[in-house]
Design a protein around this motif. Structure first.
Motif, short mmCIF file in Angstrom:
data_model
loop_
_atom_site.label_atom_id
_atom_site.label_comp_id
_atom_site.label_asym_id
_atom_site.label_seq_id
_atom_site.Cartn_x
_atom_site.Cartn_y
_atom_site.Cartn_z
N VAL A 307 0.98 -1.24 0.17
CA VAL A 307 0.05 0.07 -0.19
C VAL A 307 0.89 1.46 0.06
O VAL A 307 0.44 2.35 -0.47
CB VAL A 307 -0.96 0.07 1.05
N TYR A 308 2.08 1.00 0.63
CA TYR A 308 2.92 2.47 0.47
C TYR A 308 3.46 2.54 -0.73
O TYR A 308 4.07 3.57 -1.25
CB TYR A 308 4.15 2.22 1.63
N HIS A 353 -1.64 -5.33 11.85
CA HIS A 353 -2.99 -4.61 11.66
C HIS A 353 -4.18 -4.94 10.95
O HIS A 353 -5.10 -4.42 11.04
CB HIS A 353 -2.64 -2.98 11.90
N THR A 372 1.69 0.64 14.28
CA THR A 372 0.80 1.23 13.40
C THR A 372 0.58 2.97 13.62
O THR A 372 0.62 3.74 12.70
CB THR A 372 -0.50 0.44 13.20
N ILE A 375 3.26 5.12 12.57
CA ILE A 375 3.09 5.58 11.12
C ILE A 375 2.72 7.18 10.90
O ILE A 375 2.70 8.04 10.23
CB ILE A 375 2.24 4.52 10.18
N SER A 379 3.67 10.39 8.45
CA SER A 379 2.43 10.94 7.41
C SER A 379 2.16 12.41 8.02
O SER A 379 1.81 13.14 7.14
CB SER A 379 1.14 10.13 7.82
N GLY A 418 -7.45 5.56 9.17
CA GLY A 418 -6.45 4.66 9.51
C GLY A 418 -6.43 4.44 10.85
O GLY A 418 -5.86 3.38 11.49
N ILE A 419 -5.98 5.69 11.59
CA ILE A 419 -5.50 5.68 12.90
C ILE A 419 -6.70 5.01 13.66
O ILE A 419 -6.32 4.25 14.80
CB ILE A 419 -5.39 7.05 13.53
N MET A 421 -8.79 2.73 12.91
CA MET A 421 -8.79 1.09 12.52
C MET A 421 -7.49 0.46 13.35
O MET A 421 -7.48 -0.53 13.71
CB MET A 421 -8.49 0.71 11.12
N ILE A 440 -9.74 2.55 2.31
CA ILE A 440 -9.13 2.20 1.08
C ILE A 440 -9.21 3.17 0.20
O ILE A 440 -8.35 3.74 -0.43
CB ILE A 440 -9.66 0.83 0.49
N VAL A 444 -6.56 5.33 -1.73
CA VAL A 444 -6.06 4.57 -3.10
C VAL A 444 -6.68 5.69 -3.98
O VAL A 444 -6.09 6.01 -5.15
CB VAL A 444 -6.21 3.38 -3.08
N ARG A 501 -18.23 -5.54 4.16
CA ARG A 501 -17.94 -5.66 2.91
C ARG A 501 -18.14 -6.94 2.39
O ARG A 501 -18.40 -7.85 3.19
CB ARG A 501 -16.55 -5.39 2.84
C1 HEM Z 1 -1.71 6.75 8.35
C2 HEM Z 1 -1.61 5.73 7.86
C3 HEM Z 1 -2.39 4.35 7.73
C4 HEM Z 1 -2.79 3.56 8.81
C5 HEM Z 1 -2.71 3.91 10.31
C6 HEM Z 1 -3.70 2.55 8.24
C7 HEM Z 1 -4.29 1.55 8.95
C8 HEM Z 1 -4.93 0.46 8.39
C9 HEM Z 1 -5.43 -0.48 9.29
C10 HEM Z 1 -5.35 -0.68 10.68
C11 HEM Z 1 -6.27 -1.34 8.23
C12 HEM Z 1 -6.79 -2.78 8.65
C13 HEM Z 1 -8.18 -2.44 8.77
C14 HEM Z 1 -9.18 -4.06 9.12
O1 HEM Z 1 -8.96 -4.60 7.90
O2 HEM Z 1 -9.52 -4.19 9.89
C15 HEM Z 1 -5.96 -0.95 6.94
C16 HEM Z 1 -6.44 -1.32 5.71
C17 HEM Z 1 -6.31 -0.85 4.60
N1 HEM Z 1 -5.50 0.01 4.27
FE1 HEM Z 1 -4.51 1.47 5.46
N2 HEM Z 1 -3.50 2.80 6.88
C18 HEM Z 1 -3.05 3.96 6.36
C19 HEM Z 1 -2.53 4.29 5.21
C20 HEM Z 1 -3.04 3.59 4.17
C21 HEM Z 1 -2.54 3.81 2.97
C22 HEM Z 1 -1.44 5.22 2.44
C23 HEM Z 1 -2.94 2.99 1.87
C24 HEM Z 1 -2.68 2.90 0.37
C25 HEM Z 1 -2.49 3.78 -0.42
C26 HEM Z 1 -3.82 1.88 2.73
C27 HEM Z 1 -4.40 0.82 2.16
C28 HEM Z 1 -5.14 0.19 2.85
C29 HEM Z 1 -6.00 -0.79 2.15
C30 HEM Z 1 -6.13 -1.39 0.65
C31 HEM Z 1 -6.51 -1.69 3.30
C32 HEM Z 1 -7.54 -2.74 3.14
C33 HEM Z 1 -6.81 -4.28 2.81
C34 HEM Z 1 -7.78 -5.28 2.72
O3 HEM Z 1 -8.19 -5.84 3.74
O4 HEM Z 1 -8.50 -5.43 1.70
N3 HEM Z 1 -3.65 2.44 4.08
N4 HEM Z 1 -5.16 0.31 6.95
#
Ligand code: HEM
Ligand SMILES: [Cu+2]
Lengths: 610, 225
Positions: A307-308, A353, A372, A375, A379, A418-419, A421, A440, A444, A501
């Motif tokens: 994702v990064y 996470h 997490t 991060i 950011s 994100g925070i 979650m 997401i 994205v 979902r």
């Molecule tokens: C501050 C930064 C971020 C934090 C703290 C964060 C945190 C999280 C967490 C905890 C989840 C899991 C949630 C769950 O399934 O219960 C998640 C899922 C996801 N994050 Fe982030 N995220 C951040 C940034 C990003 C970035 C920059 C991207 C992509 C460009 C991203 C893409 C995704 C995707 C695609 C999922 C879902 C994956 C799936 O289950 O299909 N996140 N994020």
């Protein structure tokens, strides 16, 4: 031999046939454009799949508009429209003779099996065949040699192979739609046991092709990342020190390192999955001593760096555009580079996470929660430095700028969700709900895709020698921005309301029926968002041939690509440029213009004597 | 307003770039040809770097497989699981020695590439190749016996991890032996100029070193009990 004659000789050695110029080109700029085209075609396709998903969620088990059967036909069995007669004749055939369409959506109603394949392939295509090819493949190829001041990539042949292997991988992926049993239907994360045993989903070769395609894509990406890193380390123009590299080059450099190290882990996991499916091993099957959680660990160990990989190039593009249209240097260049490096580093230690609810050891949940949350620090550094760049600048609301501003603001929303979650206690409630889907898409789409828009609008004049139509581009931006938020913001509310979902028909659940109107609103916005992208496509192809001719440096920007001819010839520069400055010397004191090309020998005064 | 702006800007300039920008020419590129591919020194450096990066990716691939193995092995109550054969520790130990010696030959050659006469280099590489082949033959023979015993890819996670992990390594050795043999033959026939020779030997040397260095780790993890 002088530099100039050497270049001429080099150019005349090139074969100028159609095949060598457009198809099997070794020129990094053409390969970049090829990746762009691949990504845009896949974007249309992936978007189409999403709209089918949205239709089903808003109007569950109702025929699709245009191609679906009429209400009259459904009630009486009498064909009224042309589509009615088509469905009628198809349905009267035996199962083997029926066409593809009627198997996937008889009378225009999406079947549950096809629905699962739709959301799986939507995500797979968008992540692996849209965002990666465009942000990494297209911008990486086009920009790296031009912006570091060299004539091509270190390994042009490897570069060409990397593109064509990506095409092969895409073809294998698309072939999955047409095999018996249908395409992979596990979600893009491919969790076992759904992915290991055809008994669960009825999917057989679809899943195999999914695995094989991603293994092949891994080879393409390996070639690309080796090429990028080698080029950036070894081939910078004289004077182009690391700390004078444009931010987008830094971003692509770090992304290439992440790709290099993360994708092989996915490849290993995919190889085990293929063995489980085809050779009878039991890596992910508890019946033979295996462990389904192992897949989740391996997938997310790759998945979070991934994702990064999707967001860092977007951050780079934004950092390129904000200074140009604020006419100010970027705020805190070094901090920005370090923040990206630490994001890349942290992305290796947060994968858990995604697995708070998986049954992994709960004490690990606490560890992953803390890493997490950390991060948020880099950011926030990025975000505040972007704001610092804007602060006090003379801002020009051009189209690339508008899209970059959208990137910053939407990324903030996505980062904040994100925070929430990341807190494992909160995640118990919102995991696997539409809240995740909202997150997401804010990162994205709101992040990566708006960055793609920004990048295309910004570099189009250099790529094709013509300006894009500005009013049309503004319409496209505003409609996209509004439709995007109307589509994805309400999903936060759905998620908190418990809307899962990846479900076929929300109306089956009494507690979700209250959300019917919201789902309809989201779907309408999604269709508007999809249709709006046709404006972009029209603008791209129209401007390519009819746009106003662009000068070499239409934005008065400093970086090296703007010193090359427009569009740059094979070999890019007449003579390799020498770099005298950091890339963001805008409005420098003691300089009459408000920009100072990296190749300009003038030195700004130190600002005391204004 | 514009004055304030300039002052602020000047401050950022000083902070960001420490007042004076870094000197010209500090970049590593050669000013003469600006990265054109016709300079053999540059393409040597590029090839070495690319190989190092490839090896990094390869290590991550093995890390994925080894990670899986570790999860299974140290999560299991009995390893090997009841009814499964003990792996051939002794003969594989000898085989490990063979591979390590070949690695030593490779490294020595690589280090002395500009000192040793052509003949000696060819001889050392031939020996390296032969030792690599011996390793493969011994391992192939052992696999043969294991399969005959009934120990297969499908024998639970024990068989699955053994054949994928050791098999992936064996494929690497096989590729390395073929490559090394090609280089050695071309060297014996004097088909390589000095620069090409140095580049080829450096590249295969790096690859061989990784393949050899991985093996004791795999031996210790997979065979040792
Ligand atoms: C501050 C930064 C971020 C934090 C703290 C964060 C945190 C999280 C967490 C905890 C989840 C899991 C949630 C769950 O399934 O219960 C998640 C899922 C996801 N994050 Fe982030 N995220 C951040 C940034 C990003 C970035 C920059 C991207 C992509 C460009 C991203 C893409 C995704 C995707 C695609 C999922 C879902 C994956 C799936 O289950 O299909 N996140 N994020
Ligand atoms: Cu994550």
């Amino acid at each position: 031999m002088s530099e100039a004659t050497a270049v001429k000789e080099h150019i005349s050695h090139e074969h100028h046939g159609f095949m060598n110029t457009y198809i099997f080109s070794l020129d990094h700029k053409m390969i970049g454009k090829q990746f762009l085209l691949l990504g845009l075609i896949m974007l249309l396709l992936g978007g189409g799949l999403a709209l089918l998903v949205r239709w089903q969620l808003a109007y569950p088990e109702q025929p699709l508009p245009l191609i679906g059967a009429s209400q009259h036909y459904l009630e009486t069995g009498e064909a009224e429209t042309a589509m009615d007669s088509y469905w009628d004749s198809e349905l009267s055939k035996t199962e083997d003779e029926q066409g593809w369409l009627v198997q996937k959506m008889p009378v225009g109603i999406i079947t549950p099996a096809f629905y699962n394949a739709l959301f799986t392939m939507h995500a797979t295509i968008m992540v692996f065949f849209v965002v990666m090819p465009i942000l990494v493949g297209a911008f990486g190829n086009y920009l790296i040699p031009l912006m570091i001041g060299t004539r091509d990539m270190a390994f042009p042949l490897l570069n060409m192979l990397s593109f064509w292997i990506a095409v092969v991988s895409g073809a294998i992926m698309l072939a999955g739609f047409f095999v018996p049993g249908g395409h992979a239907a596990t979600g893009w994360t491919g969790y076992p046991p759904l992915s290991t045993d055809p008994a669960w989903t009825g999917v057989d070769w679809g899943q195999n092709l999914w695995c094989i395609s991603l293994i092949v894509l891994g080879i393409s990406s390996l070639m690309g990342s080796i090429n990028y890193i080698t080029t950036i380390i070894n081939m910078r123009a004289p004077g182009m020190t690391y700390m004078r590299m444009p931010m987008v080059i830094w971003a692509l450099f770090i992304v290439a390192i992440l790709l290099l190290l993360a994708l092989p882990v996915l490849t290993a996991a995919l190889a085990m999955l293929v063995f489980d499916r085809l050779a009878g091993t039991t890596f992910f099957n508890p019946a033979g001593g295996g462990d389904p959680l192992l897949w989740q660990h391996l997938f997310w160990f790759f998945g979070h760096p991934e994702v990064y990989i999707l967001i860092l190039p977007g951050m780079g593009i934004t950092s390129e555009i904000l200074p140009v249209f604020s006419r100010k240097p970027i705020f805190g260049y070094k901090a920005m580079v370090l923040a990206m490096a630490s994001l890349a580093f942290l992305s290796w230690i947060v994968w858990g996470h995604h697995m708070f609810q998986s049954g992994m050891n709960p004490s690990m949940g606490m560890t992953f929660m803390i890493t997490t949350m950390v991060i948020a620090v880099p950011s926030a550094i990025k975000t505040f430095n972007w704001l610092g760049t804007l602060w006090g600048g003379s801002i020009r609301f051009t189209v690339p700028m508008l899209n970059s501003l959208a990137f910053v603001s939407m990324f903030v929303i996505g980062g904040l969700s994100g925070i929430f979650m990341a807190s494992s206690a909160v995640d118990i409630f919102i995991h696997d709900t539409y809240y995740i889907v909202a997150h997401i898409h804010y990162v994205v789409f709101g992040g990566s895709i708006f960055a793609i828009f920004a990048g295309v609008y910004y570099w189009f004049p250099k790529m094709f020698g013509r300006m894009m139509n500005e009013p049309l581009a503004k319409v496209h931006f505003w409609l996209s921005f509004i439709a995007f938020n109307c589509t994805f913001f309400p999903m936060h509310i759905l998620g908190v309301g418990g809307h899962m979902r990846r479900i076929y028909n929300p109306m089956q659940y009494e507690f979700l029926q209250q959300f019917e109107h919201m789902n309809i609103f989201i779907t309408m916005s999604a269709f508007a968002l999809g249709l709006t992208q046709l404006i972009l496509l029209f603008n791209v192809f129209h401007s390519m041939f009819r746009g106003k001719k662009a000068g070499d440096n239409p934005w008065n920007a400093n970086t090296l690509e703007w010193t090359a001819a427009t569009p740059p010839p094979h070999g890019n520069f007449d003579a390799i440029p020498t770099v005298h400055h950091a890339p963001y010397e805008y409005s420098a004191p003691g300089i009459s213009e408000d920009w100072l090309s990296q190749t300009n020998e003038l030195q700004p005064t130190n600002g005391n004597g204004h | 307003m514009s004055d304030v702006f300039t002052e602020e800007r000047a401050n950022t300039l000083v902070q960001d770039y420490g007042g004076t920008p870094p000197p010209i020419g500090a970049g590593p590129s050669d000013p003469g040809n600006g990265g054109r591919q016709d300079s053999s020194g540059k393409s040597h450096a590029n090839a070495i770097l690319a190989m190092a990066l490839f090896l990094g990716a390869d290590v991550m691939f093995f890390a994925g497989l080894i990670g899986a193995f570790v999860v299974f092995r140290f999560g299991a109550l009995h390893w090997p699981p009841p009814g499964q054969p003990l792996l051939p520790l002794g003969i594989t130990g000898i085989n490990t020695g063979i591979l390590l010696i070949s690695g030593a030959f490779m490294v020595k050659t690589w280090q002395n590439i500009d000192r040793w006469p052509h003949k000696k280099i060819t001889k050392a590489l031939t020996l390296t190749t032969l030792l690599g082949m011996t390793f493969l033959l011994v391992q192939g023979y052992e696999w043969f016996r294991l399969v005959a015993f009934g120990f297969k890819l499908t024998s639970g996670t024990f068989g699955g991890t053994f054949y994928t992990l050791i098999g992936c390594h064996a494929l690497h050795v096989m590729g390395a032996v073929l490559w090394l043999a090609t280089v050695t033959v071309r060297l014996a026939r004097n088909r390589l100029d000095q620069q090409q020779r140095n580049t080829s030997i450096a590249l295969i040397g790096m690859y061989w070193t990784l393949v050899v260095a991985l093996w004791p780790i795999l031996y210790g993890l997979v065979y040792w009990n």
